[in-house]
Design an enzyme around this catalytic site. Sequence first.
Site, PDB file in Angstrom:
ATOM      1  CG  HIS A  49      34.771  81.623  29.860  1.00 40.41           C
ATOM      2  ND1 HIS A  49      34.172  80.726  29.298  1.00 40.41           N
ATOM      3  CD2 HIS A  49      36.098  81.439  29.120  1.00 40.41           C
ATOM      4  CE1 HIS A  49      34.741  79.968  28.690  1.00 40.41           C
ATOM      5  NE2 HIS A  49      35.954  80.483  28.402  1.00 40.41           N
ATOM      6  NE  ARG A  74      37.915  85.692  27.039  1.00 36.69           N
ATOM      7  CZ  ARG A  74      38.353  84.662  27.713  1.00 36.69           C
ATOM      8  NH1 ARG A  74      39.435  83.805  27.666  1.00 36.69           N
ATOM      9  NH2 ARG A  74      37.526  84.473  28.775  1.00 36.69           N
ATOM     10  CD  GLU A 153      41.757  79.739  24.655  1.00 41.70           C
ATOM     11  OE1 GLU A 153      41.634  79.811  26.017  1.00 41.70           O
ATOM     12  OE2 GLU A 153      41.004  80.440  23.690  1.00 41.70           O
ATOM     13  CG  ASP A 179      40.614  77.066  28.351  1.00 39.26           C
ATOM     14  OD1 ASP A 179      39.931  76.135  28.260  1.00 39.26           O
ATOM     15  OD2 ASP A 179      40.016  78.065  27.801  1.00 39.26           O
TER      16      ASP A 179
END
Length: 258
Positions: A49, A74, A153, A179
């Site tokens: 993200h 990530r 998530e 999430d």
Amino acid sequence: MASPVQALAAGLTGTRPVFTAWCGLPEPSIAGYLAREAGIDAVVLDMQHGVIDFLNATRAIPLVAASGKPAIPRIPVGEFATASRLLDAGAAGIIAPMINTVEDARRLAAFIKFPPLGERSWGPHPALTLTGLQPADYFGTANSFLRSFAMIETREALDRIDDILAVDGIDAVFIGPSDLSIGLSRGAALDPNGAKVNTAIDHALARAKAAGKAAGIYAPNGERAADFAKRGFHLVSVASDIGFLRAGAAAMMKAATA
């Protein structure tokens, strides 16, 4: 003395959690600056993200290591091959989002671990520099100190958490409360601090500990991070670079205009 690349695995077995900064801004020096702050044990580089791309991540990793800290990227969803390349660059571990099935977990492990446990191919030249290890020593020990975090998530992942944790080569889970709240509410709400999410968080942590593996989680602020630390998480990511920037600006302006 262990290198920054090797330090993460040891830190996850300590008496206090590994506290990480979370970086999404693409300037590598930001990760380097945060790594120098007292109390920050590692830096997460968010390529899902955040707007950090592969090149910026590989430039940030040695800057974090220069402060004696490990870097943990990530990766974007499903980009397991990128995990191998980041480990070659000297990452100490990988957080992989949306690991919803055993097959997802096996594919992640395959790209993180060398044979015979996985299928990672050879080429860790920057990592050799950062670890100080000779090629044969790195090959023989990397599986024991590079950490794989499967993100839990979704409702599906939570239902299969024991099976995901049982996959050889999965070293830890990482909880994404936002999430998870969307999944548990079937898309009805974004409530990462809600009662259902807190129950799910405690369940995931308990299952990880029962499996003898580590559990990490994202906290949006210091207060929530302290709560997760008290619950017994092994790794807690505290806020984000944008969050630090906003909090610092707000504190400075409050003092300036008082």
